[in-house]
Design a protein around this motif. Structure first.
Motif, PDB file in Angstrom:
ATOM      1  N   ALA A  98       0.824  -1.204   0.000  1.00  0.00           N
ATOM      2  CA  ALA A  98       0.000   0.000   0.000  1.00  0.00           C
ATOM      3  C   ALA A  98       0.862   1.260   0.000  1.00  0.00           C
ATOM      4  N   LEU A  99       1.951   1.259   0.762  1.00  0.00           N
ATOM      5  CA  LEU A  99       2.859   2.404   0.780  1.00  0.00           C
ATOM      6  C   LEU A  99       3.500   2.621  -0.581  1.00  0.00           C
ATOM      7  N   ARG A 100       3.819   1.529  -1.265  1.00  0.00           N
ATOM      8  CA  ARG A 100       4.377   1.650  -2.620  1.00  0.00           C
ATOM      9  C   ARG A 100       3.343   2.226  -3.590  1.00  0.00           C
ATOM     10  N   TYR A 101       2.088   1.791  -3.442  1.00  0.00           N
ATOM     11  CA  TYR A 101       1.028   2.343  -4.292  1.00  0.00           C
ATOM     12  C   TYR A 101       0.922   3.857  -4.129  1.00  0.00           C
ATOM     13  N   ARG A 122       4.482  17.394   5.183  1.00  0.00           N
ATOM     14  CA  ARG A 122       3.021  17.303   5.238  1.00  0.00           C
ATOM     15  C   ARG A 122       2.441  16.307   4.237  1.00  0.00           C
ATOM     16  N   SER A 123       2.883  16.367   2.995  1.00  0.00           N
ATOM     17  CA  SER A 123       2.323  15.474   1.985  1.00  0.00           C
ATOM     18  C   SER A 123       2.607  14.015   2.316  1.00  0.00           C
ATOM     19  N   GLU A 124       3.800  13.731   2.826  1.00  0.00           N
ATOM     20  CA  GLU A 124       4.129  12.357   3.178  1.00  0.00           C
ATOM     21  C   GLU A 124       3.311  11.903   4.379  1.00  0.00           C
ATOM     22  N   ARG A 125       3.119  12.790   5.322  1.00  0.00           N
ATOM     23  CA  ARG A 125       2.313  12.439   6.496  1.00  0.00           C
ATOM     24  C   ARG A 125       0.883  12.101   6.084  1.00  0.00           C
ATOM     25  N   TRP A 126       0.339  12.866   5.131  1.00  0.00           N
ATOM     26  CA  TRP A 126      -1.004  12.573   4.646  1.00  0.00           C
ATOM     27  C   TRP A 126      -1.045  11.218   3.945  1.00  0.00           C
ATOM     28  N   LYS A 127      -0.032  10.926   3.130  1.00  0.00           N
ATOM     29  CA  LYS A 127       0.017   9.642   2.433  1.00  0.00           C
ATOM     30  C   LYS A 127       0.010   8.483   3.422  1.00  0.00           C
ATOM     31  N   VAL A 128       0.789   8.606   4.486  1.00  0.00           N
ATOM     32  CA  VAL A 128       0.860   7.535   5.479  1.00  0.00           C
ATOM     33  C   VAL A 128      -0.497   7.359   6.161  1.00  0.00           C
ATOM     34  N   GLY A 129      -1.159   8.470   6.485  1.00  0.00           N
ATOM     35  CA  GLY A 129      -2.494   8.365   7.059  1.00  0.00           C
ATOM     36  C   GLY A 129      -3.503   7.778   6.089  1.00  0.00           C
ATOM     37  N   PHE A 130      -3.353   8.112   4.824  1.00  0.00           N
ATOM     38  CA  PHE A 130      -4.240   7.616   3.776  1.00  0.00           C
ATOM     39  C   PHE A 130      -4.132   6.107   3.600  1.00  0.00           C
ATOM     40  N   VAL A 131      -2.933   5.577   3.812  1.00  0.00           N
ATOM     41  CA  VAL A 131      -2.680   4.152   3.564  1.00  0.00           C
ATOM     42  C   VAL A 131      -3.605   3.258   4.380  1.00  0.00           C
ATOM     43  N   ARG A 132      -3.910   3.642   5.611  1.00  0.00           N
ATOM     44  CA  ARG A 132      -4.742   2.753   6.425  1.00  0.00           C
ATOM     45  C   ARG A 132      -6.127   2.563   5.835  1.00  0.00           C
ATOM     46  N   VAL A 161      -2.381  10.232  -5.950  1.00  0.00           N
ATOM     47  CA  VAL A 161      -2.296   9.192  -4.919  1.00  0.00           C
ATOM     48  C   VAL A 161      -3.688   8.713  -4.541  1.00  0.00           C
ATOM     49  N   GLU A 162      -4.612   9.646  -4.366  1.00  0.00           N
ATOM     50  CA  GLU A 162      -5.978   9.292  -3.966  1.00  0.00           C
ATOM     51  C   GLU A 162      -6.667   8.410  -5.003  1.00  0.00           C
ATOM     52  N   ALA A 163      -6.240   8.513  -6.260  1.00  0.00           N
ATOM     53  CA  ALA A 163      -6.828   7.693  -7.317  1.00  0.00           C
ATOM     54  C   ALA A 163      -6.631   6.201  -7.063  1.00  0.00           C
ATOM     55  N   VAL A 164      -5.590   5.854  -6.315  1.00  0.00           N
ATOM     56  CA  VAL A 164      -5.347   4.446  -5.981  1.00  0.00           C
ATOM     57  C   VAL A 164      -6.529   3.873  -5.202  1.00  0.00           C
ATOM     58  N   TYR A 165      -7.143   4.694  -4.354  1.00  0.00           N
ATOM     59  CA  TYR A 165      -8.276   4.241  -3.537  1.00  0.00           C
ATOM     60  C   TYR A 165      -9.424   3.770  -4.430  1.00  0.00           C
ATOM     61  N   HIS A 166      -9.709   4.525  -5.482  1.00  0.00           N
ATOM     62  CA  HIS A 166     -10.818   4.172  -6.368  1.00  0.00           C
ATOM     63  C   HIS A 166     -10.505   2.927  -7.186  1.00  0.00           C
ATOM     64  N   ALA A 167      -9.233   2.754  -7.517  1.00  0.00           N
ATOM     65  CA  ALA A 167      -8.846   1.551  -8.258  1.00  0.00           C
ATOM     66  C   ALA A 167      -8.998   0.303  -7.399  1.00  0.00           C
ATOM     67  N   ARG A 168      -8.654   0.422  -6.123  1.00  0.00           N
ATOM     68  CA  ARG A 168      -8.725  -0.731  -5.217  1.00  0.00           C
ATOM     69  C   ARG A 168     -10.121  -0.954  -4.652  1.00  0.00           C
ATOM     70  N   HIS A 169     -10.893   0.127  -4.500  1.00  0.00           N
ATOM     71  CA  HIS A 169     -12.221   0.037  -3.869  1.00  0.00           C
ATOM     72  C   HIS A 169     -13.235   0.797  -4.724  1.00  0.00           C
ATOM     73  N   PRO A 170     -13.574   0.278  -5.900  1.00  0.00           N
ATOM     74  CA  PRO A 170     -14.390   1.038  -6.853  1.00  0.00           C
ATOM     75  C   PRO A 170     -15.810   1.341  -6.388  1.00  0.00           C
ATOM     76  N   PHE A 171     -16.292   0.656  -5.344  1.00  0.00           N
ATOM     77  CA  PHE A 171     -17.659   0.896  -4.880  1.00  0.00           C
ATOM     78  C   PHE A 171     -17.702   1.690  -3.570  1.00  0.00           C
ATOM     79  N   ARG A 172     -16.560   2.222  -3.137  1.00  0.00           N
ATOM     80  CA  ARG A 172     -16.511   3.038  -1.916  1.00  0.00           C
ATOM     81  C   ARG A 172     -16.335   4.508  -2.309  1.00  0.00           C
ATOM     82  N   PRO A 173     -17.297   5.375  -2.000  1.00  0.00           N
ATOM     83  CA  PRO A 173     -17.197   6.784  -2.387  1.00  0.00           C
ATOM     84  C   PRO A 173     -16.258   7.578  -1.480  1.00  0.00           C
ATOM     85  N   VAL A 174     -15.799   8.699  -2.009  1.00  0.00           N
ATOM     86  CA  VAL A 174     -14.956   9.644  -1.278  1.00  0.00           C
ATOM     87  C   VAL A 174     -15.578  11.030  -1.382  1.00  0.00           C
TER      88      VAL A 174
END
Length: 206
Positions: A98-101, A122-132, A161-174
């Motif tokens: 997930a961190l690599r994604y 800041r951007s890296e901190r957000w990415k790490v929080g986003f990973v969970r 980076v956020e686009a990865v979420y939609h690729a992995r979870h296409p039925f979960r809205p943001v």
């Protein structure tokens, strides 16, 4: 002045001002949505109305991690890692992937576990929080005021980076909660955009 409240029913999240519906998001159709607040006070009230609703998680601009714990300790706490060696190994592999994604290099990942989030850029901190949330997606992920203070280039990098979420979870809205600004970046494939004025109170009904 009418109160602001959010509710979840029949797989639909709604945000209302008094009896007037201001936002409606189906929870099973994925996609991006945007809510533009006139100022920080309105944005806080929106988030307050949403954060206690069942199945809704909030990702703030700082990543939402505990700054005085290491990144490894944060993930152990947030993802509820247990002591089973096999399970821990599998989860560590998932976390690494997930961190690599999110664009982190293997070299950075190797040392990141020992870092404290408060010391990260800041951007890296957000990415790490986003990973969970890549690993454990909620019914609705609310991204709270991510773009405030970022350059257009930084903002676009985090949208990628956020686009990865939609690729992995296409039925979960943001839902992006943003502050009104002429500098807001465009959201690709945004399904709805709502502008909100002033509200008095924020409550959630489930």
């Amino acid at each position: 002045m009418s109160s602001l409240h959010a509710s979840v029913a029949a797989r639909l999240l709604t945000l209302c001002e008094g009896d007037a519906q201001r936002l409606s998001i189906p929870l099973d159709q994925g996609g991006r949505h945007r809510l533009v607040a006139g100022d920080g006070n309105i944005a806080r009230k929106v988030v307050a109305a949403l954060e206690d609703c069942p199945g809704v998680d909030i990702l703030p601009a700082n990543g939402g991690l505990l700054g005085n714990l290491t990144v490894a300790a944060n993930f152990a706490l947030l993802l509820r890692y247990d002591d089973d060696a096999g399970d821990r190994k599998s989860r560590d592999q998932d976390l690494d992937a997930a961190l690599r994604y999110c664009g982190l290099t293997p070299e950075r990942i190797a040392v990141l576990a020992r870092e404290q989030p408060m010391n990260l850029e800041r951007s890296e901190r957000w990415k790490v929080g986003f990973v969970r949330y890549l690993l454990r997606p909620p019914e609705l992920l609310v991204i709270d005021r991510l773009f405030a203070g970022l350059t257009r280039r930084q903002a676009n990098a985090l949208i990628a980076v956020e686009a990865v979420y939609h690729a992995r979870h296409p039925f979960r809205p943001v839902l992006f909660v943003d502050l009104d600004s002429h500098e807001l970046p465009a959201l690709p494939d945004c399904r709805s955009s709502t502008e909100l004025a002033e509200f008095a109170e924020a409550t959630c009904h489930s």
